[in-house]
Design an enzyme around this catalytic site. Structure first.
Site, PDB file in Angstrom:
ATOM      1  N   PHE A  92       0.856  -1.191   0.000  1.00 58.44           N
ATOM      2  CA  PHE A  92       0.000   0.000   0.000  1.00 58.44           C
ATOM      3  C   PHE A  92       0.887   1.234   0.000  1.00 58.44           C
ATOM      4  O   PHE A  92       1.797   1.361   0.820  1.00 58.44           O
ATOM      5  CB  PHE A  92      -0.920   0.026   1.222  1.00 58.44           C
ATOM      6  CG  PHE A  92      -1.878   1.186   1.192  1.00 58.44           C
ATOM      7  CD1 PHE A  92      -3.022   1.136   0.402  1.00 58.44           C
ATOM      8  CD2 PHE A  92      -1.617   2.344   1.915  1.00 58.44           C
ATOM      9  CE1 PHE A  92      -3.890   2.218   0.343  1.00 58.44           C
ATOM     10  CE2 PHE A  92      -2.492   3.422   1.863  1.00 58.44           C
ATOM     11  CZ  PHE A  92      -3.625   3.359   1.076  1.00 58.44           C
ATOM     12  N   ASP A 131       9.194   2.734   1.449  1.00 52.48           N
ATOM     13  CA  ASP A 131       8.009   3.431   1.945  1.00 52.48           C
ATOM     14  C   ASP A 131       7.923   3.148   3.439  1.00 52.48           C
ATOM     15  O   ASP A 131       7.482   2.079   3.852  1.00 52.48           O
ATOM     16  CB  ASP A 131       6.759   2.939   1.209  1.00 52.48           C
ATOM     17  CG  ASP A 131       5.493   3.603   1.717  1.00 52.48           C
ATOM     18  OD1 ASP A 131       5.533   4.216   2.799  1.00 52.48           O
ATOM     19  OD2 ASP A 131       4.452   3.491   1.021  1.00 52.48           O
ATOM     20  N   LYS A 174       2.587   9.730   8.411  1.00 53.23           N
ATOM     21  CA  LYS A 174       1.938   9.196   9.618  1.00 53.23           C
ATOM     22  C   LYS A 174       2.598   9.711  10.916  1.00 53.23           C
ATOM     23  O   LYS A 174       2.363  10.847  11.275  1.00 53.23           O
ATOM     24  CB  LYS A 174       1.876   7.672   9.559  1.00 53.23           C
ATOM     25  CG  LYS A 174       0.924   7.192   8.444  1.00 53.23           C
ATOM     26  CD  LYS A 174       0.327   5.821   8.672  1.00 53.23           C
ATOM     27  CE  LYS A 174      -0.867   5.594   7.773  1.00 53.23           C
ATOM     28  NZ  LYS A 174      -0.591   4.768   6.588  1.00 53.23           N
TER      29      LYS A 174
HETATM   30  C1  LIG Z   1      -0.848   5.108   5.148  1.00 52.63           C
HETATM   31  C2  LIG Z   1       0.172   4.747   4.156  1.00 52.63           C
HETATM   32  C3  LIG Z   1       0.350   5.508   2.979  1.00 52.63           C
HETATM   33  C4  LIG Z   1      -0.571   6.644   2.601  1.00 52.63           C
HETATM   34  O1  LIG Z   1      -0.444   7.725   3.472  1.00 52.63           O
HETATM   35  P1  LIG Z   1      -1.569   8.879   3.422  1.00 52.63           P
HETATM   36  O2  LIG Z   1      -1.073   9.883   4.414  1.00 52.63           O
HETATM   37  O3  LIG Z   1      -2.862   8.243   3.780  1.00 52.63           O
HETATM   38  O4  LIG Z   1      -1.587   9.410   2.040  1.00 52.63           O
HETATM   39  C5  LIG Z   1       1.384   5.156   2.131  1.00 52.63           C
HETATM   40  N1  LIG Z   1       2.197   4.123   2.414  1.00 52.63           N
HETATM   41  C6  LIG Z   1       2.064   3.380   3.535  1.00 52.63           C
HETATM   42  C7  LIG Z   1       3.020   2.258   3.792  1.00 52.63           C
HETATM   43  C8  LIG Z   1       1.037   3.660   4.436  1.00 52.63           C
HETATM   44  O5  LIG Z   1       0.883   2.896   5.523  1.00 52.63           O
END
Ligand SMILES: *Cc1c(COP(=O)(O)O)cnc(C)c1O
Length: 405
Positions: free
Chosen positions: A140, A225, A254
């Protein structure tokens, strides 16, 4: 209240776009790892706003940073720089592999920047053929059309017409499947060190090291990421730090803002040079409010006491979950690291993570799901041990409720 209408859950269905299905309770205030709803009912928070509230609710250091900055300067735009952004960038550079920082407002935007930079770099340095992006199944990376297409769940990107191209998906923790896809045309490989939304699935050390080697062999950039795993969540400042593997680009969001929206993309000077003036940007990215809060969060978390504390709290979580499981036999494994843990449901309870979430909320506890088969915990990194024990007592009641129907 002065409103001439009831502010309740029904109003959501009346006035909000129906892309979410929020809980019935509406929290109105929080302190530490406790939250209170409109009826003043108290909850323990093991969800942390989906791995965001790294210092719980209303942490004094964050409240102070926000209110101090709010009385000074909120917004300038990137026509000018500002002191909080410069200080935060300097501290991120000093504490990671990175030499350059780009600020965004969210994880998706940080990844959008990372992917655009990787494309741009490959185009400049190697030519037009080098444009393939490889990510992994179940990954994700956000909800912009580019990032959601890169993500490993086609269901999230289907239904919006033609998708951005040259994106391929290999199998996570399977080097052979990456080997089969990677080539001279690959510009970047993007991965989460622990897949969060995909079910709290940690990469093995051999996999992470193997991905790095394959990227080097094919001159592809490696993007980590760390939107969910970053800023102390695993007990390291960033998860990559424990593997002896350094990415070319890293994204963070986050926990970075502890609840204030901010994202960051970190990279080296040589790679950053390809985002020349005018090639990319954001109106709010690097705004003084967000950066001031993130600086306070980073200062608070990037200490041996807090990072070691995360590992200690993980042990307490695992110990309590093991006790519950010994009694009720509902989990097949507890995966993850630090304050990012997933209890995978055993065969008998597969598909029912939402039932555990709802039963927990009924008993005064917020937990998360990671897909339908995993109950996820992503609480504050400084949650008091007493709150962990009280929350686990409530979770045991919730488990009993699900098991006994
Ligand atoms: C939550 C998340 C995202 C997206 O972040 P947003 O602030 O919702 O755009 C991208 N990568 C990972 C691994 C995430 O957990």
């Amino acid at each position: 209240m002065s409103e001439q209408f009831a502010v309740n859950r029904a109003l959501f269905d009346e006035v909000m776009v129906p892309n979410y299905a929020p809980a019935n309770v509406i929290p109105v205030r929080g302190l530490g790892s406790r939250v209170w709803d409109q009826n003043d009912r108290e909850y323990i928070d093991f969800a942390g706003g989906i791995a965001v509230n790294c210092l719980g609710h209303c942490h004094p250091a964050l409240v102070n940073a926000l209110t101090t900055q709010a009385n000074k300067l909120w917004h300038l735009s990137n026509v000018m720089t500002n002191e909080p952004a410069l200080r935060l960038a300097k501290k991120l550079v000093d504490s990671t592999f990175a030499e350059k920082v780009y600020f965004a407002n969210s994880g998706a935007e940080a990844n959008e920047g990372a992917l655009k930079l990787a494309r741009r770099y490959a185009l400049d340095v190697y030519g037009e053929h080098k444009q393939d992006i490889i990510s992994f199944g179940k990954s994700f990376h956000g909800r912009t059309f580019f990032t959601v297409t890169v993500g490993g769940q086609a269901a999230y990107s289907d239904g919006f017409g033609p998708k951005p191209g040259a994106i391929h998906h290999a199998e996570y923790n399977n080097l052979e499947s990456l080997k089969a896809l990677i080539s001279a045309n690959t510009c970047a490989v993007i991965m989460e060190p622990i897949q969060g939304e995909g079910g709290i699935i940690p990469a093995t050390a051999e996999f992470i090291q193997g991905v790095r080697e394959l990227c080097d062999e094919h001159q592809a950039l490696l993007i980590f990421d760390e939107v969910q795993t970053g800023v102390g969540r695993t007990g390291q400042l960033y998860a990559y730090m424990q593997y002896g593997v350094v990415p070319d680009i890293l994204t963070s969001a986050k926990s970075l803002g502890g609840g204030f929206p901010i994202g960051a993309m970190l990279t080296t000077t040589a790679i950053a040079a390809h985002l020349k003036v005018g090639t990319h940007g954001s109106t709010y990215g690097g705004n003084p409010l967000g950066c001031a809060v993130a600086e306070a969060a980073l200062d608070t978390i990037n200490t041996p006491e807090v990072l070691t504390g995360v590992t200690h709290k993980e042990q307490l979580f695992r110990q309590e979950l093991a006790k519950i499981n010994a009694k009720y036999d509902v989990f097949s494994a507890v995966r993850g690291q630090g304050m990012l843990l997933g209890a995978a449901l055993s065969e008998k309870f597969k598909g029912r993570s939402r039932d555990f979430l709802l039963a927990s909320a009924d008993l005064g506890l917020f937990v998360l799901m990671a897909g339908t088969d995993v109950v996820r915990f992503a609480p504050s990194l400084v949650i008091p041990d007493a709150d962990i024990l009280e929350g686990m007592a409530r979770f045991e009641q919730a488990v009993a409720k699900v098991v006994n129907g």
